[in-house]
Enzyme design. Structure first.
Site, PDB file in Angstrom:
ATOM      1  N   ASN A   9       0.769  -1.340  -0.086  1.00 55.22           N
ATOM      2  CA  ASN A   9      -0.003   0.129   0.016  1.00 55.22           C
ATOM      3  C   ASN A   9       0.895   1.199   0.198  1.00 55.22           C
ATOM      4  OD1 ASN A   9      -1.598   2.105   0.365  1.00 55.22           O
ATOM      5  ND2 ASN A   9      -2.153   1.514   2.394  1.00 55.22           N
ATOM      6  N   LYS A  11      -0.013   4.230  -0.190  1.00 53.30           N
ATOM      7  CA  LYS A  11      -0.641   5.470   0.318  1.00 53.30           C
ATOM      8  C   LYS A  11      -0.145   6.701  -0.705  1.00 53.30           C
ATOM      9  CE  LYS A  11       0.222   3.520   4.793  1.00 53.30           C
ATOM     10  NZ  LYS A  11      -0.247   3.740   6.280  1.00 53.30           N
ATOM     11  N   HIS A  94      -9.653   1.144   4.652  1.00 50.12           N
ATOM     12  CA  HIS A  94      -8.526   1.566   5.267  1.00 50.12           C
ATOM     13  C   HIS A  94      -8.902   2.197   6.431  1.00 50.12           C
ATOM     14  CE1 HIS A  94      -4.429   2.507   6.468  1.00 50.12           C
ATOM     15  NE2 HIS A  94      -4.126   1.529   5.604  1.00 50.12           N
ATOM     16  N   GLU A  96      -7.383   4.624   7.615  1.00 47.27           N
ATOM     17  CA  GLU A  96      -6.924   6.101   7.455  1.00 47.27           C
ATOM     18  C   GLU A  96      -8.096   6.682   6.697  1.00 47.27           C
ATOM     19  OE1 GLU A  96      -3.173   5.581   5.324  1.00 47.27           O
ATOM     20  OE2 GLU A  96      -2.080   5.195   7.299  1.00 47.27           O
ATOM     21  N   GLU A 165      -5.756  -5.230  10.245  1.00 46.24           N
ATOM     22  CA  GLU A 165      -4.864  -4.111  10.638  1.00 46.24           C
ATOM     23  C   GLU A 165      -5.165  -3.221  11.750  1.00 46.24           C
ATOM     24  OE1 GLU A 165      -2.664  -2.997   6.446  1.00 46.24           O
ATOM     25  OE2 GLU A 165      -4.408  -1.378   7.150  1.00 46.24           O
ATOM     26  N   GLY A 171       1.907   2.180  10.647  1.00 47.21           N
ATOM     27  CA  GLY A 171       3.002   3.268  10.568  1.00 47.21           C
ATOM     28  C   GLY A 171       3.469   3.713  11.892  1.00 47.21           C
ATOM     29  N   SER A 209       2.885  -2.289  10.481  1.00 43.20           N
ATOM     30  CA  SER A 209       4.241  -2.447  10.468  1.00 43.20           C
ATOM     31  C   SER A 209       5.274  -3.628  10.248  1.00 43.20           C
ATOM     32  CB  SER A 209       4.741  -1.733  12.012  1.00 43.20           C
ATOM     33  OG  SER A 209       4.305  -0.481  12.243  1.00 43.20           O
ATOM     34  N   GLY A 230       2.668  -1.213   4.401  1.00 41.98           N
ATOM     35  CA  GLY A 230       2.533   0.117   3.966  1.00 41.98           C
ATOM     36  C   GLY A 230       4.217   0.750   3.772  1.00 41.98           C
ATOM     37  N   GLY A 231       4.773   1.182   4.826  1.00 41.03           N
ATOM     38  CA  GLY A 231       6.121   1.878   4.807  1.00 41.03           C
ATOM     39  C   GLY A 231       7.088   0.936   4.076  1.00 41.03           C
TER      40      GLY A 231
HETATM   41  C1  PEP Z   1      -1.215   0.016   5.796  1.00 38.18           C
HETATM   42  O1  PEP Z   1      -0.955   1.066   5.744  1.00 38.18           O
HETATM   43  O2  PEP Z   1      -1.883  -0.797   5.363  1.00 38.18           O
HETATM   44  C2  PEP Z   1      -0.144  -0.448   6.733  1.00 38.18           C
HETATM   45  C3  PEP Z   1      -0.106  -1.647   7.037  1.00 38.18           C
HETATM   46  O3  PEP Z   1       1.008   0.478   7.094  1.00 38.18           O
HETATM   47  P1  PEP Z   1       2.495   0.002   7.674  1.00 38.18           P
HETATM   48  O4  PEP Z   1       2.970  -1.125   7.045  1.00 38.18           O
HETATM   49  O5  PEP Z   1       3.290   1.193   7.374  1.00 38.18           O
HETATM   50  O6  PEP Z   1       2.177   0.141   9.110  1.00 38.18           O
END
Ligand code: PEP
Length: 247
Positions: A9, A11, A94, A96, A165, A171, A209, A230-231
């Site tokens: 993802n 983002k 999500h 967010e 999640e 994040g 994460s 994500g990251g």
């Molecule tokens: C996400 O935004 O779906 C996510 C899991 O982010 P991160 O891996 O950065 O925690």
């Protein structure tokens, strides 16, 4: 046994130049992968990344879609448009989007329905906040979020992907332990089993994460069928390590 699914993802990150460098680096490292891989990219870059992932074994994903088919919805992107760019997956719900755009369980369920109706697999995100976990409400929250999607989508429910999640892990660098994640995944699997005889087909991803160091242990859990990343999906070596861990 179904193959695991690792979905990145991105983002609201990327540029034409950085996308090209990232996808080329990913493509170069895909040899010998033993799982499904997708990148969920910002809408303006769908066309660019569609071309870049062609013949790489990676699929294209979007990060959201409209619940409406078409019409006067300024700024929205429809499932039909996503399909036009070869999109296979769309993230819906999500945290967010739930947090910053007020998306409700009912809206998320409609978005999942719109995706399914257009041949796009929705990656339905569920997860509790830290306050909810501390109040012992984790199970109640994720079940409520998934129940809305099951209620609206009926027998199609075996066609979705679920992503657990925990909001407190997104994040933040804080990851759910493999045991904490498995416990919630088992709850979600049981809920799917009550709704469809094909619940074992459903990928239940962990997100929050996930990184090169913790992926293997998380992915070894019985009900963890992949990751929503994500990251770490923005760094080719990190994402490729997670892909390599998914066997
Ligand atoms: C996400 O935004 O779906 C996510 C899991 O982010 P991160 O891996 O950065 O925690």
């Amino acid at each position: 046994m179904k193959k695991k699914l690792i979905a990145g993802n991105w983002k609201m990150n990327g540029s034409s130049a950085s996308n090209e460098a990232l996808v080329k680096a990913l493509a170069a490292g895909m040899d010998g992968k033993d799982c499904l891989v997708a990148v969920c990219v910002p809408a303006p870059y769908l066309g660019q990344v569609q071309a870049l992932v062609a013949n790489t074994g990676m699929d294209l994903g979007a990060q959201d879609l409209s619940q409406h088919e078409s019409g006067a919805y300024t700024g929205e992107v429809s499932a039909v448009m996503l399909k036009d760019f070869g999109v296979r997956y769309a993230i819906v719900g999500h945290s967010e989007r739930r947090q910053y755009h007020g998306e409700t369980d009912a809206l998320v369920a409609l978005k999942a329905q719109r995706a399914l109706a257009n041949g796009i697999t929705p990656i339905v995100c569920v997860g509790e906040t830290l306050a909810e976990r501390e109040a012992g409400q984790t199970e109640e929250v994720v079940k409520r979020q998934l129940a809305a999607v099951i209620h609206t989508n009926g027998h199609c429910i075996s066609e979705i992907v679920v992503a657990y999640e925990p909001v407190w892990a997104i994040g933040t660098g804080k990851t759910a332990s493999p045991e904490q994640a498995q416990e919630v995944h088992a709850v979600l699997r049981a809920q799917l089993k009550a709704a469809t005889p094909h619940a074992d087909r459903v990928h239940i991803l962990y997100g929050g994460s996930m990184n090169a160091a913790n992926a293997a242990q998380l992915l070894a859990q019985t009900d963890i069928d992949g990751g929503l990343v994500g990251g770490a999906s923005l760094k080719a070596p990190d994402f490729l390590s997670i892909v390599a861990a998914a066997r």
